[in-house]
Design a protein around this motif. Sequence first.
Motif, PDB file in Angstrom:
ATOM      1  N   SER A  96       0.835  -1.198   0.000  1.00  0.00           N
ATOM      2  CA  SER A  96       0.000   0.000   0.000  1.00  0.00           C
ATOM      3  C   SER A  96       0.873   1.252   0.000  1.00  0.00           C
ATOM      4  N   MET A 144      -6.043  -5.390   0.926  1.00  0.00           N
ATOM      5  CA  MET A 144      -5.694  -4.441  -0.129  1.00  0.00           C
ATOM      6  C   MET A 144      -6.924  -3.780  -0.738  1.00  0.00           C
ATOM      7  N   ARG A 145      -8.089  -4.373  -0.538  1.00  0.00           N
ATOM      8  CA  ARG A 145      -9.324  -3.769  -1.026  1.00  0.00           C
ATOM      9  C   ARG A 145     -10.000  -2.913   0.042  1.00  0.00           C
ATOM     10  N   THR A 166      -5.549   3.612   2.524  1.00  0.00           N
ATOM     11  CA  THR A 166      -6.210   3.020   1.370  1.00  0.00           C
ATOM     12  C   THR A 166      -5.263   3.142   0.181  1.00  0.00           C
ATOM     13  N   ARG A 170      -7.441   2.601  -7.200  1.00  0.00           N
ATOM     14  CA  ARG A 170      -8.799   2.234  -6.804  1.00  0.00           C
ATOM     15  C   ARG A 170      -9.416   1.312  -7.859  1.00  0.00           C
ATOM     16  N   SER A 172      -8.201  -1.160  -6.048  1.00  0.00           N
ATOM     17  CA  SER A 172      -7.041  -1.745  -5.402  1.00  0.00           C
ATOM     18  C   SER A 172      -5.908  -1.822  -6.412  1.00  0.00           C
TER      19      SER A 172
END
Length: 399
Positions: A96, A144-145, A166, A170, A172
């Motif tokens: 991330s 990760m989502r 996050t 997007r 993920s």
Amino acid sequence: MMSTKLRYGAFCGPHHALNENPTLCLQRDLELAQHLEYLGFDELWYGEHHSAGWELIASPEVMIAAAAERTTRIKLGSAVSSVPYHHPLMLAERFSQLDHMTRGRVMLGMGPGSLASDAKMMGIEVSKQRDMMDEAIDVIVRLMRGETVTAKTDWFTLDNARIQMTPYSRPSIDMIAASTISPTGARASGRNGIGMLSFGATSSGAFDALAANWGICEDIARDHGKTVDRANWRLVAPMHIAETREQARAEVKHGIEGWADYLRNVAALPIVPGGGDVIDALLDSSMAVIGTPDDAVAQIERLTAQSGGFGTLILFAHNWADWPQTKRSYEMFARYVMPKVDTLPDNRAISEDECRTARPELAGQIGAAIQARIQRHVDEKGAKNIAPQLIDALPEKQS
């Protein structure tokens, strides 16, 4: 050929012989990212290994961070992060962070770990690695989502766990599970609705299992209410390209024997066919391309027919040839293979063909237009300062 435009990448294990300076080898692996980006490749994957001497990268994340600072466009991934060696939350957190640092260019590849010697040093039973991989992937994908995960296995615990940031991407980041011959990777991909990377796709067992494994991936995805896309399927294939087959064969003699010995007798991976001359064995089995751009195109067509279609061809960064020749091989692939594989209409070829066909008519029109201008000047100013051969070419002189 492919129904959509094929993407291209490279897998850098890496594979460096023991007679080379490891510091310079790692620098070369970073230079590879720059070279591939310049040539228009889409992605580069770094491996994770901890023993056996040849595959030097212990942390794909460190290589990705360094390569990202040297590049601007190419995507960078781990192929693979050996998930049984890491707590799932820590791996998710690191990727991330990388996703933010690279502005969305990072990819997470996950597998059980390819070297049994790595697992042995950490007290991990080889027989349990694939079960550990499944347990880890199932929670890493959720983390990760952006999900909050509680889970407990015999080797990790997640208690109301979540990643702090996050991901930049997007919904993920790109994620894949590694696959070879067994259905393990295909099942993990389908169960989680992520991509799949087929190592050794051209070796006999893995090649024969390509279509079956993708079918398993789709079936398992349906069972779990997920979808998978062939565009997220990557096949790894070794190639070395030169102007002629003879030249390619001469160039790979630099390091191919050592590479084959490492895979056969040290890493003990069932990739390289046994017996006889290594180059002949690779060519006779169709496992590798050691030849021309046309040979590379034929191999891609073979993989397409066998698999039913895939999204990205990943070249195996094997270092069979010396570094300048290796870079030249990638360049020839980009110059002569990529455009030929692309099935979109080649407007250059269409334009050339149209002009070739119309040349007699167009040339006549151009000549007539030039003669008309010469005649106009002669009518106004006479033939002074006009070259005699131009005067002789006028229609009234020819009548």
